[in-house]
Design a protein around this motif. Structure first.
Motif, PDB file in Angstrom:
ATOM      1  N   SER A   1      21.124 -20.333  -7.385  1.00  0.00           N
ATOM      2  CA  SER A   1      22.169 -19.320  -7.456  1.00  0.00           C
ATOM      3  C   SER A   1      21.831 -18.195  -6.494  1.00  0.00           C
ATOM      4  O   SER A   1      20.670 -17.778  -6.404  1.00  0.00           O
ATOM      5  N   TRP A   2      22.851 -17.708  -5.794  1.00  0.00           N
ATOM      6  CA  TRP A   2      22.619 -16.597  -4.880  1.00  0.00           C
ATOM      7  C   TRP A   2      22.352 -15.304  -5.640  1.00  0.00           C
ATOM      8  O   TRP A   2      21.687 -14.406  -5.139  1.00  0.00           O
ATOM      9  N   ASN A   3      22.872 -15.220  -6.862  1.00  0.00           N
ATOM     10  CA  ASN A   3      22.676 -14.033  -7.692  1.00  0.00           C
ATOM     11  C   ASN A   3      21.536 -14.302  -8.671  1.00  0.00           C
ATOM     12  O   ASN A   3      21.647 -15.188  -9.529  1.00  0.00           O
ATOM     13  N   PRO A   4      20.422 -13.577  -8.595  1.00  0.00           N
ATOM     14  CA  PRO A   4      19.275 -13.863  -9.464  1.00  0.00           C
ATOM     15  C   PRO A   4      19.527 -13.577 -10.942  1.00  0.00           C
ATOM     16  O   PRO A   4      18.737 -13.986 -11.792  1.00  0.00           O
ATOM     17  N   PHE A   5      20.628 -12.873 -11.268  1.00  0.00           N
ATOM     18  CA  PHE A   5      20.903 -12.524 -12.651  1.00  0.00           C
ATOM     19  C   PHE A   5      22.146 -13.220 -13.202  1.00  0.00           C
ATOM     20  O   PHE A   5      22.588 -12.914 -14.299  1.00  0.00           O
ATOM     21  N   ASN A   6      22.709 -14.115 -12.439  1.00  0.00           N
ATOM     22  CA  ASN A   6      23.912 -14.835 -12.876  1.00  0.00           C
ATOM     23  C   ASN A   6      23.677 -16.330 -12.739  1.00  0.00           C
ATOM     24  O   ASN A   6      23.516 -16.853 -11.634  1.00  0.00           O
ATOM     25  N   ALA A   7      23.642 -17.027 -13.890  1.00  0.00           N
ATOM     26  CA  ALA A   7      23.373 -18.468 -13.888  1.00  0.00           C
ATOM     27  C   ALA A   7      24.513 -19.284 -13.305  1.00  0.00           C
ATOM     28  O   ALA A   7      24.329 -20.435 -12.903  1.00  0.00           O
ATOM     29  N   SER A   8      25.702 -18.713 -13.262  1.00  0.00           N
ATOM     30  CA  SER A   8      26.871 -19.461 -12.785  1.00  0.00           C
ATOM     31  C   SER A   8      26.906 -19.501 -11.261  1.00  0.00           C
ATOM     32  O   SER A   8      27.809 -18.968 -10.619  1.00  0.00           O
ATOM     33  N   GLY A   9      25.882 -20.124 -10.709  1.00  0.00           N
ATOM     34  CA  GLY A   9      25.803 -20.248  -9.261  1.00  0.00           C
ATOM     35  C   GLY A   9      26.361 -21.572  -8.784  1.00  0.00           C
ATOM     36  O   GLY A   9      27.104 -22.261  -9.494  1.00  0.00           O
ATOM     37  N   TRP A  10      25.964 -21.955  -7.587  1.00  0.00           N
ATOM     38  CA  TRP A  10      26.525 -23.155  -6.973  1.00  0.00           C
ATOM     39  C   TRP A  10      26.111 -24.425  -7.707  1.00  0.00           C
ATOM     40  O   TRP A  10      26.869 -25.408  -7.738  1.00  0.00           O
ATOM     41  N   PHE A  11      24.921 -24.419  -8.336  1.00  0.00           N
ATOM     42  CA  PHE A  11      24.448 -25.660  -8.949  1.00  0.00           C
ATOM     43  C   PHE A  11      25.340 -26.069 -10.112  1.00  0.00           C
ATOM     44  O   PHE A  11      25.744 -27.235 -10.220  1.00  0.00           O
ATOM     45  N   LEU A  12      25.642 -25.127 -11.013  1.00  0.00           N
ATOM     46  CA  LEU A  12      26.503 -25.460 -12.150  1.00  0.00           C
ATOM     47  C   LEU A  12      27.895 -25.863 -11.686  1.00  0.00           C
ATOM     48  O   LEU A  12      28.513 -26.770 -12.254  1.00  0.00           O
TER      49      LEU A  12
END
Length: 649
Positions: free
Chosen positions: A480-491
């Motif tokens: 994830s590009w955002n270290p505090f948001n799990a909803s990154g590209w992988f999910l």
């Protein structure tokens, strides 16, 4: 690209490791260290094939006709989709790093050909599970993975404990596999196939109750492979195998097979089945976390941690969020493999050159102060431990928060009592941060507790380079590009659709984690941190460190089986034997009654009839004596009785 084009990669991915397994096995010891390079090159070739034919946006299925039983045709089928792409990359990449690491770690072993042959057999089996389109095909490779695990855990077959651990893993996995096979047979009975694509279309034809039973039977396979309660006892003991094997099959790939299975069959799981799965996962997660806080063996701490993290993944599947479970599976594969390889580096550094029965190179109580002697190992271990603990800026933080968020959203739909699941996950995450802080401190900080005859040294580049790569992959940026948001590209890549965003979850989870680390830090500053001196004093009363690996009749046994046997003995003595004795005594009493009835009633009636007939016969015979006066008397008596009868009537 047409499906037929995937015939070649299917043959290459499965054929190459199997052929190398045969080559290394038949080649014998004369292959020597060349076996490692052959295995690594073939694994690298498989990684290249996986990358070249990766097409996550499309589903490609390759089918072969196998056998026909009556009207049922059974096919061998393989599928290439998003999950396949990710798992092929993870399995090949971790296996490649482990084999490179093993060439240095086991450089003096005389059976390297057998070691790398078993790894190739395992790789062949694991790839088969990943590619399987049919549950029956998956089951075939499932059993081969069990065989491979047995061979690798017991690689050092001259060690009694290793052989016992391999047997234990084999037996407990067979129990789960029996349930898995039962579920497959039920699908054949009710639908006539185990093909995943067909099942997804026909699943509505099965009643909810039967479907729940099928889902739980299939989950039995996950309980065995992914070490879920009550079949989790094999995983800590499997650490008796070589440390790189612990990283490969018991942290990154084999134990992940159960979670991969749950992702594949998620559409078959009813709400009732998912609730049971969530409960089992919760028990496993807490059990592993609690036991990790009480363990002193560096590898067994990580093994119990693996058990706990697998429980977390199973809980996520129970929430109906297999995507977050798969997310944590992927992040866990990298940082836990890195932890095991780093632990192997520590063991390698403190193992005495001469046999010393009083020193255990895996006991963290006899380490301490190793960060200066092992700077690269220290950095790698700390980074991977931070990811496991769920600290911000690391991959474990993202995947754990994704699971926790899914848990709160699931609980909001089902009722207040279900909030206990995500709350327990947060508390378990705190335990994880505590015991990993404890392990890092006992190994790398504090006073030196090892013997002066031991001179720790950093591992060679062939060992620390795989550790460094896995540590780098434990950072957040890869997911994830955002270290505090799990909803990154992988999910998003695996098709996860976020139903809600809970911004407070990372805050609460991080707060619990930092509190746990602070508690561990306070313990570090005490006079006897983590009661190490007290534990060492107790150890001194034992004859050497081997008491931790006692092979006597009291300890050389499978504890869960011992517990079950104890209660089965009570059941047998107090209930089964009592029932048998009652039936026996009742049978004796009934026999006596029957004997009396037969003798006095049945025989009495028969004897009476015989007596009456005999008496009548003797009376009639006495009248037939040839004397005329006797006949007159009989005639007169007869006429008298006839007249009397006429008068009375």
């Amino acid at each position: 690209m047409p499906d037929s084009a995937y015939l070649l990669p299917a043959f290459l991915l499965l054929g190459l490791p199997f052929l190398v397994f045969i080559l290394l096995w038949l080649g014998g010891k004369k292959i020597g260290k060349l076996a490692g390079w052959i295995g690594a090159l073939v694994t690298a070739a498989g990684l290249i094939v996986s990358l070249k034919f990766a097409d996550p946006e499309m589903l490609h299925i390759v089918r072969f006709s196998w056998i026909a039983i009556g009207n049922t045709s059974i096919e061998i089928s393989f599928r290439f989709d998003t999950l396949t792409c990710i798992m092929l990359l993870v399995v090949h990449f971790v296996a490649l790093l482990v084999q490179l690491y093993s060439m240095a770690y086991l450089h003096d072993d005389k059976n390297l050909n057998r070691y790398f042959a078993f790894i190739q057999l395992f790789l062949f089996s694991m790839i088969g599970i990943v590619l399987a389109e049919s549950l029956l095909v998956m089951y075939i490779f499932w059993e081969l993975v069990g065989l491979s695990s047995y061979l690798l855990i017991g690689f050092w077959y001259f060690r009694p404990r290793a052989v016992w651990a391999a047997q234990k893993a084999f037996v407990l996995n067979r129990i789960g596999d029996a349930a898995f096979l039962t579920g497959i047979l039920m699908l054949f009975y009710y639908i006539g196939t185990s093909d995943l694509e067909v099942l997804s279309l026909e699943v509505g034809s099965i009643s909810p109750g039967i479907l729940t039973a099928i889902g739980l039977c299939l989950f039995g396979g996950c309980m065995g492979k992914s070490a879920q309660f009550p079949l989790s006892g094999w995983l800590p003991d499997a650490m008796e195998g070589p440390t790189p094997i612990s990283a490969l099959i018991h942290a990154a790939t084999m134990v992940a097979a159960g979670i991969f299975l749950l992702a594949r069959i998620s559409f078959l799981l009813t709400p009732d089945a998912r609730l049971v799965i969530a409960i089992i996962g919760t028990i496993t997660m807490l059990t592993g976390a609690i036991k990790a806080t009480r363990e002193w063996d560096i590898k067994r701490v990580l093994a119990y941690s693996t058990m706990s993290q697998l429980g977390l993944m199973v809980i996520a599947a129970g929430f109906g969020s297999w995507q977050t479970a798969f997310f944590h599976l992927t992040t866990h594969a990298f940082f836990k493999a890195g932890l095991f390889l780093s632990a192997g580096s520590v063991i390698h550094a403190v193992t005495p050159s001469e046999t010393d029965a009083s020193f255990d190179p895996q006991d963290i109580r006899t380490m301490g102060g190793l960060r200066k002697a092992l700077p690269i190992t220290f950095i790698c271990f700390t980074i991977c431990a931070a990811a496991l603990a769920g600290l911000p800026l690391f991959s474990g933080f993202l995947s754990k928060d994704a699971v926790i968020s899914a848990g709160f959203l699931w609980a909001a739909e089902h009722g207040a009592v279900f909030y206990i699941f995500p709350v327990v996950i947060i508390l378990s995450a705190g335990l994880t941060a505590y015991y990993m802080s404890r392990q890092v401190w006992l190994v790398f900080f504090g006073e030196k507790r090892y013997s002066s005859s031991i001179h720790p040294h950093e591992s060679p580049a062939l060992m620390w380079l795989p550790m460094a790569i896995l540590s780098a992959l434990s950072l957040f940026i890869w997911f994830s590009w955002n270290p505090f948001n799990a909803s990154g590209w992988f999910l998003s890549f695996i098709g996860f659709e976020e139903s809600g965003h809970l911004a407070w979850v990372p805050v609460i989870a991080s707060l619990v984690t930092f509190i746990s680390i602070f508690l561990a830090y306070r313990e570090m500053k005490s006079n006897d941190p983590f009661y190490v001196k007290a534990a060492l004093t107790d150890t001194a009363s034992k004859p050497g460190w081997n008491w931790l690996r006692d092979y006597s009749n009291e300890h050389f046994f499978i504890i869960p089986f011992s517990f079950v046997t104890k209660w089965l003995k009570v059941l047998d003595k107090n209930y089964i034997d009592a029932c048998v004795d009652a039936v026996a005594k009742g049978s004796v009493i009934f026999g006596h009654i029957t004997s009396w009835f037969d003798k006095n009633l049945v025989d009495g009636v028969v004897n009476s009839v015989v007596y009456v007939i005999r008496f009548a016969g003797q009376a009639a015979r006495s009248l037939q004596n040839g004397k005329i006066q006797s006949y007159y008397i009989v005639t007169a008596a007869g006429v008298f009785l006839l007249i009397l009868w006429l008068v009375v009537m």
